[in-house]
Design a protein around this motif. Sequence first.
Motif, mmCIF file in Angstrom:
data_model
loop_
_atom_site.group_PDB
_atom_site.id
_atom_site.type_symbol
_atom_site.label_atom_id
_atom_site.label_comp_id
_atom_site.label_asym_id
_atom_site.label_seq_id
_atom_site.Cartn_x
_atom_site.Cartn_y
_atom_site.Cartn_z
ATOM 1 N N GLU A 192 0.820 -1.197 0.000
ATOM 2 C CA GLU A 192 0.000 0.000 0.000
ATOM 3 C C GLU A 192 0.861 1.256 0.000
ATOM 4 N N THR A 207 3.442 1.330 -3.267
ATOM 5 C CA THR A 207 2.875 1.654 -4.581
ATOM 6 C C THR A 207 2.222 3.032 -4.586
ATOM 7 N N ARG A 208 1.804 3.509 -3.417
ATOM 8 C CA ARG A 208 1.321 4.893 -3.354
ATOM 9 C C ARG A 208 2.479 5.860 -3.593
ATOM 10 N N LYS A 214 -5.484 -6.126 -2.665
ATOM 11 C CA LYS A 214 -6.371 -4.982 -2.444
ATOM 12 C C LYS A 214 -5.598 -3.706 -2.114
ATOM 13 N N GLN A 215 -4.306 -3.725 -2.333
ATOM 14 C CA GLN A 215 -3.467 -2.629 -1.856
ATOM 15 C C GLN A 215 -2.786 -1.810 -2.944
ATOM 16 N N TYR A 272 -1.620 0.532 -5.928
ATOM 17 C CA TYR A 272 -2.056 1.708 -6.682
ATOM 18 C C TYR A 272 -1.598 1.658 -8.137
ATOM 19 N N ARG A 306 -8.490 4.098 -7.141
ATOM 20 C CA ARG A 306 -8.203 3.086 -8.155
ATOM 21 C C ARG A 306 -7.022 2.217 -7.714
ATOM 22 N N ARG A 307 -7.125 0.925 -7.933
ATOM 23 C CA ARG A 307 -6.050 0.003 -7.607
ATOM 24 C C ARG A 307 -5.410 -0.526 -8.879
#
Length: 450
Positions: free
Chosen positions: A72, A75-76, A112-113, A115, A433-434
């Motif tokens: 999370e 990638t953010r 689910k993490q 980006y 958005r993922r």
Amino acid sequence: MPQRISATQALLEGRFQPASITVENGKISAIDSYEPREQDIFVDENYLLFPGVVDTHVHLNEPGRTHWEGFESGTRAAAAGGATTVIDMPLNSIPPTTTEGALKLKKQVAEKQIYVDTGFWGGLVPGNLGELKDLVKAGVFGFKCFTLDSGVEEFPSVDEQTLYEGMREIKRLDSLLVIHAEHAETIEAHALESATSYTAFADSRPPLAEVQAIEMVLRNVEKTGCRTHILHVSSAEALEVITQGKKAGLPITAETCPHYLTFVAEEIPDGASQFKCCPPIRSKSQQDALWRGLLDGTLDLIVSDHSPADAEQKFNADGDLVRAWGGVAGLQVSFTAVAAEATKRGIPLEKVAQWMSASPANLVGLSQKGRLEVGADADFLIYNPLAEQTINAHDLQHKNPISAYDGARLQGRVEATIVRGETVYALGQFAPRRGTFLTTTTDFSPAEAK
């Protein structure tokens, strides 16, 4: 419903030019002459439209060491830095990605993490030769190994015989080996008990260690024909060996990293362990040689080698660079730092895009990434080349506010990042958005990875 991006300076076919780009179903479906419409995403003359950065050397550390980084936060940070694709390294997570089961676990925790679009390297370690085929089938982009202690016990290094056997199998599987090449015995011979001076630490891991390890790697490339990529090259002496290998027609490529291109050992304060990495940052003359190596094609690409850790690992040694954890956290800053330094040196930003977008994509066979052309993924980086900023580690999206770039004054700023036609980052804000998992054979959504 198609959408369009109209830009006065879009990087197309190696040069900036005006264009209107149509996006359908996450792909670039048309590139036309510049005719902006009211409903278009408009990129005016003050900004540059690049293909998204492709970073093939990122340690996200999850599962197992998620307190260092994670999918999370990592990638953010990638999205905030203009990277639309990252390939995660197999070590520093527990378990490491050395079996198909470990890869499945990694995808489960990541699904689910993410980006940005995310792929995975497998690992080559003693005893896992029989796992490589299943990892290739599961979609890893290749295999990483170390010629010396990796720093984590669950990812041991390979000796020359294991390397040879691994190369034969990787060649048979038509895959790719990426390798951390430093010669263990040479480093042991130069070892220090402690050092707070960065120059002294760098001297303890001399260029000779890179040279000897790369020579050993090239011997085995010649024997096996295995496509091999040399990671994080830091010295002029290593460039000479790589040049010889390329001239001999060996299937090799090589990379360097932003921290080698933007920092020099003699300017790093004593005890500043946020700069510790292996191989180490070297002198100004070595840095200049790396830039020449990029320009003459000896080095093929630039990637972050984002290798974060928490404060306990980085700073519990009281400034002792021998005991502190090695690794520079720079994923969010990489493109801007390289672009700023290239501008100072009079190197066109078109070349930076080649080294940080197209070439990394080419390395891992992602022909739909790293370029603005019809049929490619609609991955864009909107960049303000004139903005000035001072990096504050606490403002970065990395999990831990630790970075060699803390306090750096840089020209340029990523304004927005678009992945497959969807804006994931703009003006400091993130969309929900993922990303998508990437494999060597096909793309599939994280929900399909179970």
